[in-house]
Write a protein that holds these residues in place. Structure first.
Motif, mmCIF file in Angstrom:
data_model
loop_
_atom_site.group_PDB
_atom_site.id
_atom_site.type_symbol
_atom_site.label_atom_id
_atom_site.label_comp_id
_atom_site.label_asym_id
_atom_site.label_seq_id
_atom_site.Cartn_x
_atom_site.Cartn_y
_atom_site.Cartn_z
ATOM 1 N N LEU A 31 39.038 67.257 36.146
ATOM 2 C CA LEU A 31 37.829 67.861 36.702
ATOM 3 C C LEU A 31 37.380 67.142 37.968
ATOM 4 C CD1 LEU A 31 35.805 68.600 33.454
ATOM 5 C CD2 LEU A 31 37.038 70.230 34.890
ATOM 6 N N GLU A 32 37.479 65.829 37.962
ATOM 7 C CA GLU A 32 37.098 65.052 39.146
ATOM 8 C C GLU A 32 37.999 65.393 40.332
ATOM 9 O OE1 GLU A 32 35.897 60.469 39.946
ATOM 10 O OE2 GLU A 32 37.822 60.784 38.957
ATOM 11 N N HIS A 64 37.062 68.739 41.706
ATOM 12 C CA HIS A 64 35.813 68.615 42.464
ATOM 13 C C HIS A 64 36.076 68.016 43.842
ATOM 14 C CE1 HIS A 64 31.668 67.906 43.464
ATOM 15 N NE2 HIS A 64 31.918 66.624 43.621
ATOM 16 N N GLU A 65 36.819 66.920 43.886
ATOM 17 C CA GLU A 65 37.114 66.266 45.156
ATOM 18 C C GLU A 65 37.954 67.152 46.068
ATOM 19 O OE1 GLU A 65 38.903 62.569 44.048
ATOM 20 O OE2 GLU A 65 36.991 61.674 43.466
ATOM 21 N N GLY A 75 37.597 70.328 46.341
ATOM 22 C CA GLY A 75 36.799 71.480 46.759
ATOM 23 C C GLY A 75 37.188 72.777 46.071
ATOM 24 N N SER A 76 37.675 72.688 44.851
ATOM 25 C CA SER A 76 38.133 73.865 44.103
ATOM 26 C C SER A 76 36.959 74.569 43.447
ATOM 27 C CB SER A 76 39.161 73.437 43.051
ATOM 28 O OG SER A 76 40.250 72.829 43.668
ATOM 29 N N GLU A 77 36.215 75.334 44.245
ATOM 30 C CA GLU A 77 35.018 75.979 43.740
ATOM 31 C C GLU A 77 35.102 77.499 43.721
ATOM 32 O OE1 GLU A 77 31.706 74.325 45.818
ATOM 33 O OE2 GLU A 77 32.021 72.350 44.934
ATOM 34 N N TYR A 118 35.246 75.315 31.305
ATOM 35 C CA TYR A 118 35.005 74.385 32.409
ATOM 36 C C TYR A 118 35.639 74.879 33.702
ATOM 37 C CZ TYR A 118 33.335 70.822 29.161
ATOM 38 O OH TYR A 118 32.628 70.136 28.227
ATOM 39 N N TYR A 169 40.224 76.437 39.271
ATOM 40 C CA TYR A 169 38.999 76.056 39.980
ATOM 41 C C TYR A 169 37.848 75.981 38.985
ATOM 42 C CZ TYR A 169 37.642 80.989 39.749
ATOM 43 O OH TYR A 169 37.296 82.241 39.307
ATOM 44 N N PHE A 170 36.747 75.366 39.440
ATOM 45 C CA PHE A 170 35.568 75.226 38.591
ATOM 46 C C PHE A 170 34.969 76.583 38.273
ATOM 47 C CE2 PHE A 170 35.039 70.800 40.162
ATOM 48 C CZ PHE A 170 34.970 70.200 38.943
ATOM 49 N N ILE A 191 29.631 74.609 37.421
ATOM 50 C CA ILE A 191 28.984 74.148 38.658
ATOM 51 C C ILE A 191 27.469 74.130 38.462
ATOM 52 C CG2 ILE A 191 28.532 74.723 41.077
ATOM 53 C CD1 ILE A 191 31.415 75.828 41.184
ATOM 54 N N LEU A 230 26.479 71.172 36.340
ATOM 55 C CA LEU A 230 26.481 69.935 37.120
ATOM 56 C C LEU A 230 25.231 69.829 37.994
ATOM 57 C CD1 LEU A 230 30.184 69.574 38.294
ATOM 58 C CD2 LEU A 230 28.985 68.182 36.620
#
Length: 113
Positions: free
Chosen positions: A15-16, A19-20, A22-24, A61, A75-76, A81, A84
């Motif tokens: 997950l980190e 996130h880093e 940019g998988s949104e 997730y 992706y998230f 999101i 978070l």
């Protein structure tokens, strides 16, 4: 009282990394190969990562994105999101209360309006 954790260390690393990276959304997801390359082998075998990705998808997730050269991307999930974002806001409120900082001062120092 013991607090139960839904994620293990490997799942958190995945997950980190998402996130880093940019998988949104479904067009900016990462493949399993990209995840493994970003972590220099720390995630273990490809099959292990695949199983963890299936678990994270089933728990909501992450979601599958578009296909990249016959490989699924991930992706998230929007729900995650939002979760978070709510956690960040709650943490900011907690810090303000604990240190007697007005919330306006915290927003201004972060460049928010």
């Amino acid at each position: 009282m013991k607090e139960t954790v839904d994620l293990n260390r490997l799942e958190f690393l995945i997950l980190e990394t998402l996130h880093e990276g940019g998988s949104e959304d479904k067009y900016h997801g990462m493949t399993i190969t990209e995840l493994m390359e970003e972590n220099d082998g720390a995630l273990g075998a490809r099959m292990t990562v695949y199983k963890k990705m299936k678990k994270l998808v089933s728990k909501g997730y992450i979601q599958k994105g578009c296909v990249d050269n016959h490989a699924d991307t991930f992706y998230f999930h929007l729900i995650f999101i939002n979760l978070l974002m709510n956690l960040v806001v709650s943490y900011q409120k907690y810090i303000c209360v604990m240190h007697g900082i007005p919330r306006l001062a915290l927003r201004n120092s972060a460049g928010q309006r």
